[in-house]
Write a protein that holds these residues in place. Structure first.
Motif, PDB file in Angstrom:
ATOM      1  N   ALA A  21       0.871  -1.270   0.108  1.00 55.94           N
ATOM      2  CA  ALA A  21      -0.063  -0.179  -0.101  1.00 55.94           C
ATOM      3  C   ALA A  21       0.774   1.325  -0.059  1.00 55.94           C
ATOM      4  O   ALA A  21       0.572   2.200  -0.697  1.00 55.94           O
ATOM      5  CB  ALA A  21      -0.954  -0.015   1.226  1.00 55.94           C
ATOM      6  N   ARG A  25       1.156   4.511  -2.376  1.00 56.75           N
ATOM      7  CA  ARG A  25       0.744   5.709  -1.931  1.00 56.75           C
ATOM      8  C   ARG A  25       2.048   6.628  -2.431  1.00 56.75           C
ATOM      9  O   ARG A  25       1.703   8.113  -2.526  1.00 56.75           O
ATOM     10  CB  ARG A  25       0.773   5.756  -0.329  1.00 56.75           C
ATOM     11  N   HIS A  65      -6.667  -4.628   4.611  1.00 58.84           N
ATOM     12  CA  HIS A  65      -7.033  -3.658   3.638  1.00 58.84           C
ATOM     13  C   HIS A  65      -8.570  -4.275   3.438  1.00 58.84           C
ATOM     14  O   HIS A  65      -8.794  -5.452   3.162  1.00 58.84           O
ATOM     15  CB  HIS A  65      -6.261  -3.381   2.392  1.00 58.84           C
ATOM     16  N   TYR A  70      -6.705  -4.936  -3.219  1.00 60.27           N
ATOM     17  CA  TYR A  70      -5.553  -5.384  -4.154  1.00 60.27           C
ATOM     18  C   TYR A  70      -5.760  -5.347  -5.300  1.00 60.27           C
ATOM     19  O   TYR A  70      -4.971  -4.590  -6.375  1.00 60.27           O
ATOM     20  CB  TYR A  70      -5.143  -6.756  -3.595  1.00 60.27           C
ATOM     21  N   GLN A  73      -5.681  -1.723  -6.713  1.00 60.25           N
ATOM     22  CA  GLN A  73      -4.476  -0.849  -6.723  1.00 60.25           C
ATOM     23  C   GLN A  73      -3.369  -1.555  -7.580  1.00 60.25           C
ATOM     24  O   GLN A  73      -2.362  -1.404  -7.617  1.00 60.25           O
ATOM     25  CB  GLN A  73      -3.781  -0.924  -5.240  1.00 60.25           C
TER      26      GLN A  73
END
Length: 426
Positions: A21, A25, A65, A70, A73
């Motif tokens: 993650a 980010r 999450h 997944y 992203q």
């Protein structure tokens, strides 16, 4: 970093999921492949000995999450995939199914395994170890059919499991070979208070009891103690610690910490091999506040190490690791710890409560060389926030005021002359 050559994360747990993650980010648009041996998407482990053990409905609520994260992203999550070998010289990982994954950078987030009693290996009937979601489901099912359980190990996991079992109405016996509970994490006086609370909650506590023999039987396990006593229960939980999962790194030639067995990493999570990083329970990192390399087995440490390693893989500057923080819920107490304990830490009490109080609330403030270095809050976690401003400051002369629980801690901290003493390494 080549866009088509992935960053490989080995281990689909807390650290691995948080690192993936963080890479997104921070703006990484290349491939991310995360390989994990379990069949479950990354989940948080702290609830396994508490809410999940008590309620099957919690199984689907502990994901690191949310569902769809997944895929959304574009993180390639490969569950049930075991990486069996690393080739650091050629930046290639080999999987059990025969696949070879070439990587641009690799993060080892392999966690650890439950420490095993040789005479009660995993798979022994009526004997349980608690490390995974599947372990928790099996133990939960067994506890629903049992009236009694013996828990071997008085560390955090053993205490949490004993607390949950007692709350479900089981008769619980807790065996700890040391003469007090949580000896490495709590001062003796608080360990004694906790032992009295465990007894007050109806748990039979055997401290300082070495185990002479463990004998599996058709209807349970017999535990023979060194003092000659013999106990028997239809269900036994072994919670005697964690061993870091370092086999993959060791076989690849990565340096291991000779003291704690973890994969050695620097402050950015780099191992001794170029392009390979490590985070979480499997690694040993230098802790400036303690002046030593340590393995910190905690939710917060996994998150922080993953965040920093992700930034290092991308060559991005980031904030240093936050102060160590840990919590546990057991026997009606939320215990939060800020900083870290050392043998030379001295403690002062802010308030006190009887061990059998319905909701005890107090704190212990620990100092090293007169400076605040550790704080333990019992059902008073909110008071840790204002204390952060004092960590590293000389507070010995201020302790009488800080320990006066008649005054709100936030107001006390605001009014104290902390500017007179600059913080230092704890």
């Amino acid at each position: 970093m080549p866009q088509d050559t992935p960053i490989l994360i080995v281990g689909a747990g807390q650290a691995g999921a948080m690192a993936a993650a963080e890479l997104r980010r921070l703006g990484h648009r290349g491939r991310i492949v995360m390989a994990g041996g379990e069949r479950h998407a990354p989940y948080e482990r702290p609830p396994l000995s508490k809410s999940v053990l008590a309620d099957a409905a919690q199984d689907g609520k502990i994901g690191v999450h949310p569902a769809g994260f997944y895929a959304g992203q574009e993180i390639e999550l490969r569950l049930g995939t075991t990486v069996t070998a690393l080739d650091p010289a050629h930046s290639v990982a080999h999987c059990a199914d025969g696949e070879a994954i070439r990587y641009a950078a690799c993060l080892l987030a392999t966690g650890g395994n439950a420490r095993v009693l040789p005479t009660l290996p995993p798979g022994t009937p009526r004997v349980h170890y608690l490390r995974t979601l599947d372990d928790a489901a099996r133990l939960r099912d067994a506890m629903q059919r049992a009236r009694e359980v013996i828990v071997i190990g008085g560390g955090f996991l053993g205490l949490e499991t004993a607390s949950t079992a007692a709350g479900l109405g089981l008769r619980v016996t807790l065996i700890e070979s040391a003469d007090r509970l949580l000896g490495r994490a709590l001062p003796p006086e608080l360990g004694s208070w906790l032992a009295q609370r465990v007894l007050a909650q109806g748990v039979e506590l055997r401290l300082g009891c070495g185990i002479a023999a463990l004998v599996p039987q058709a209807d349970g396990v017999q535990v023979r103690l060194a003092d000659g006593a013999a106990l028997q229960a239809p269900l036994v939980v072994v919670a005697i610690g964690l061993t870091p999962e370092v086999a993959l790194g060791a076989a690849a030639g990565l340096a291991l910490d000779p003291a704690n067995g973890g994969i050695q990493v620097d402050q950015q999570g780099r191992t001794s091999a170029a392009g390979i990083y490590a985070a979480g329970d499997c690694c040993s990192q230098y802790q400036p506040r303690l002046g030593a390399h340590m393995r910190l087995e905690s939710w917060q440490s996994a998150n922080e190490q993953a965040r920093i390693a992700a930034a290092a893989m991308l060559g991005v500057q980031t904030e240093p690791a936050a102060m160590p923080w840990f919590w546990t819920d057991q026997f009606g107490c939320n215990v939060q710890m800020l900083g870290a304990a050392t043998p030379d830490t001295r403690y002062a009490w802010r308030g006190i409560a009887a061990s059998d109080a319905p909701c005890p609330r107090f704190m212990l403030l620990g100092t090293r060389h007169g400076r605040l270095s550790h704080a333990i809050a019992i059902n008073a976690g909110g008071d840790l926030r204002p204390l952060r401003a004092l960590f590293g400051h000389a507070v010995e002369d201020l302790l009488p005021r800080l320990c006066d629980d008649a005054m709100p801690l936030r107001q006390l901290v605001r009014d104290l002359p902390t500017a007179a003493a600059s913080p230092t390494t704890l």
